[in-house]
Motif scaffolding. Structure first.
Motif, PDB file in Angstrom:
ATOM      1  N   THR A 188      -5.692  -0.415  -4.801  1.00 16.20           N
ATOM      2  CA  THR A 188      -5.325  -1.507  -3.896  1.00 16.20           C
ATOM      3  C   THR A 188      -4.471  -2.537  -4.613  1.00 16.20           C
ATOM      4  O   THR A 188      -3.482  -3.045  -4.063  1.00 16.20           O
ATOM      5  N   ALA A 189      -4.834  -2.847  -5.852  1.00 16.66           N
ATOM      6  CA  ALA A 189      -4.052  -3.811  -6.630  1.00 16.66           C
ATOM      7  C   ALA A 189      -2.658  -3.282  -6.927  1.00 16.66           C
ATOM      8  O   ALA A 189      -1.670  -4.027  -6.857  1.00 16.66           O
ATOM      9  N   LYS A 190      -2.547  -1.985  -7.237  1.00 16.36           N
ATOM     10  CA  LYS A 190      -1.230  -1.405  -7.503  1.00 16.36           C
ATOM     11  C   LYS A 190      -0.346  -1.509  -6.265  1.00 16.36           C
ATOM     12  O   LYS A 190       0.839  -1.849  -6.354  1.00 16.36           O
ATOM     13  N   ARG A 191      -0.921  -1.209  -5.109  1.00 18.68           N
ATOM     14  CA  ARG A 191      -0.149  -1.316  -3.880  1.00 18.68           C
ATOM     15  C   ARG A 191       0.276  -2.776  -3.647  1.00 18.68           C
ATOM     16  O   ARG A 191       1.391  -3.050  -3.194  1.00 18.68           O
ATOM     17  N   MET A 192      -0.608  -3.697  -3.990  1.00 12.38           N
ATOM     18  CA  MET A 192      -0.344  -5.114  -3.727  1.00 12.38           C
ATOM     19  C   MET A 192       0.763  -5.680  -4.615  1.00 12.38           C
ATOM     20  O   MET A 192       1.533  -6.541  -4.188  1.00 12.38           O
ATOM     21  N   VAL A 193       0.842  -5.219  -5.862  1.00 13.99           N
ATOM     22  CA  VAL A 193       1.830  -5.782  -6.788  1.00 13.99           C
ATOM     23  C   VAL A 193       3.137  -4.995  -6.784  1.00 13.99           C
ATOM     24  O   VAL A 193       4.093  -5.362  -7.478  1.00 13.99           O
ATOM     25  N   PHE A 194       3.189  -3.909  -6.008  1.00 11.55           N
ATOM     26  CA  PHE A 194       4.425  -3.134  -5.938  1.00 11.55           C
ATOM     27  C   PHE A 194       5.549  -4.008  -5.389  1.00 11.55           C
ATOM     28  O   PHE A 194       5.406  -4.692  -4.380  1.00 11.55           O
ATOM     29  N   GLY A 195       6.659  -3.984  -6.048  1.00  9.45           N
ATOM     30  CA  GLY A 195       7.768  -4.872  -5.728  1.00  9.45           C
ATOM     31  C   GLY A 195       7.955  -5.880  -6.836  1.00  9.45           C
ATOM     32  O   GLY A 195       9.073  -6.149  -7.269  1.00  9.45           O
ATOM     33  N   GLN A 196       6.832  -6.443  -7.307  1.00  4.98           N
ATOM     34  CA  GLN A 196       6.873  -7.239  -8.537  1.00  4.98           C
ATOM     35  C   GLN A 196       7.097  -6.303  -9.716  1.00  4.98           C
ATOM     36  O   GLN A 196       7.833  -6.605 -10.651  1.00  4.98           O
TER      37      GLN A 196
END
Length: 437
Positions: free
Chosen positions: A226-234
């Protein structure tokens, strides 16, 4: 049959409800629920804004640490080298052999710059450059994964990545020595004994101590995913990995014990792992089931295997192996074993699989550790559009465009027409300035 015996669900190709049963079997929702989303959102925001303080707070809370400063969760290269030096010779040799095979394979993937020159002198091409810094997440929950260190860090190094930063959760401060030794062998630069969403946030945004990276690779639990999906783009990420999967298609002539153990090899990862067997030989399916029940009591992780096989495993009876290959492409498995006499004949019919293990002697477990190709593979049907982790995941492609005066004049005429058709006057004028009148 007793409640402790394995009885994988049976699907029969051609049954009226076969398609619906298969869809139900394969259904896996990788998106976390709202509770997990909120928890991870809070963690990521706290680490982003408070840095090391939040990182230590969450690590102490979730991993049972008593760290008061970042030096308590930081390891240097000397400590990694000591772990490698102190390994028993047999373990060190196994790591070194695996590392060499992985490196040799991935060196074949390295891409080079290329260019070509057109008749008017215009040159077009592509430049390959590596990422500057990557973060490697190594799970530290139900098992230790030194193989994941090698599979993630070595391709990065082969690609030319300048700095590799590794995070690995250390429950109550304990880190597996094989993991640290693998980090030394793979030339990891920094190791932080932290995990979970807080580690992902630290790699994505950076803290006073943890450097921000360009890409995060490596599997983890639902909070990590979930965290990986959330920070994708950064940052970039490799993939959102689901539970491990294996699909074996067999002509019924392989030793049933071998096939049973191959299925176990992925089922033992966790309760949500998926093991599927396809054959045209119903008696062979019965024989493999008997082998599973014979072999299960000796397995150290038998409860996990039992939950996996009972919950998400299946035996599929098909009228012929051609129909079996149709099912293979529908499943798009992470690991596919072709346990048949002539696996090469099947290859033209297989469109979707993360890795294909060919022949009766090629156990999927060899791919997990030392075959050479990467064991980080697309799961949950994403092999339909995704590929194994490789050197290309740590390199970028940049287009090179160098027009000659003549080439710019001719191309400018084309660009002018298209730009004015789109209503973009400045685009058109920019191109037209270079047209020879």
């Amino acid at each position: 049959m007793s409640k402790d015996e394995l009885q994988p669900r049976r699907l029969v190709y051609g049954d009226k409800t076969f398609a619906q049963q298969l869809d139900h079997l394969l259904a896996w929702e990788t998106v976390s629920d709202t509770t997990v989303q909120q928890i991870v959102t809070d963690i990521v925001e706290q680490v982003r804004t408070r840095g090391d303080a939040a990182l230590l707070e969450y690590s102490n809370r979730f991993d049972g640490l008593s760290a008061t400063e970042m030096s308590d969760v930081s390891l240097n290269k000397e400590q990694l080298a000591n772990a490698l030096e102190n390994l028993p010779p047999e373990q060190r040799n196994a790591l070194e052999v695996a590392a060499k095979r992985i490196r040799d394979y991935h060196e074949k993937q390295v891409q080079s710059d290329w260019s070509f020159t057109e008749s008017d002198g215009t040159t077009l091409g592509q430049r390959i450059t590596s990422l500057d810094r990557v973060g490697l997440y190594v799970p530290g929950g139900q098992a230790a994964y030194p193989s994941s260190v090698l599979m993630n860090a070595i391709p990065a190094r082969v690609a030319g990545v300048e700095e590799v930063v590794m995070v690995v959760p250390a429950s109550h401060g304990e880190v597996n020595e094989l993991v640290l030794a693998a980090a030394a062998l793979a030339d990891v630069d920094k190791v932080f004994t932290i995990g979970g969403a807080q580690a992902v946030a630290a790699l994505a945004y950076g803290t006073e101590t943890v450097p921000a990276v360009d890409k995060i690779v490596g599997p983890g639990n639902i909070y990590v995913a979930t965290a990986k999906r959330m920070v994708f783009g950064q940052v970039g990420i490799d993939m959102i990995a689901g539970p491990s999967e294996i699909l074996v298609i067999s002509d019924g002539k392989t030793n049933p014990d071998w096939v049973a153990m191959d299925l176990f090899s992925q089922a033992e990862h966790d309760e949500d792992a998926q093991a599927i067997l396809i054959s045209q030989d119903a008696a062979f399916l019965d024989a493999v089931q008997a082998s599973m029940n014979k072999l299960l009591p000796a397995m150290e992780r038998k409860e996990i295997i039992q939950a996996s096989i009972s919950g998400r495993g299946a035996f599929i009876h098909v009228p012929d192996l051609g129909r079996g290959l149709e099912v293979v492409n529908r499943v798009a498995p992470e690991h596919l074993e072709l346990s048949v006499e002539n696996p090469e004949a099947m290859l033209p019919h297989i469109r979707h699989a993360g890795a294909i293990f060919m022949g009766r002697y090629t156990a999927e477990a060899l791919g997990d550790y030392c075959a050479g190709p990467n064991h980080v593979l697309p799961t949950s049907g994403t092999a339909r559009f995704s590929s194994p982790l490789g050197v290309y995941d740590f390199q970028k492609r940049t287009s090179l465009i160098n027009f000659s005066a003549k080439g710019a004049s001719e191309a400018g005429k084309v660009a002018s027409v298209l730009a004015r058709g789109e209503g973009l006057t400045a685009h058109a004028c920019s191109a037209e300035y270079r047209i020879n009148k």
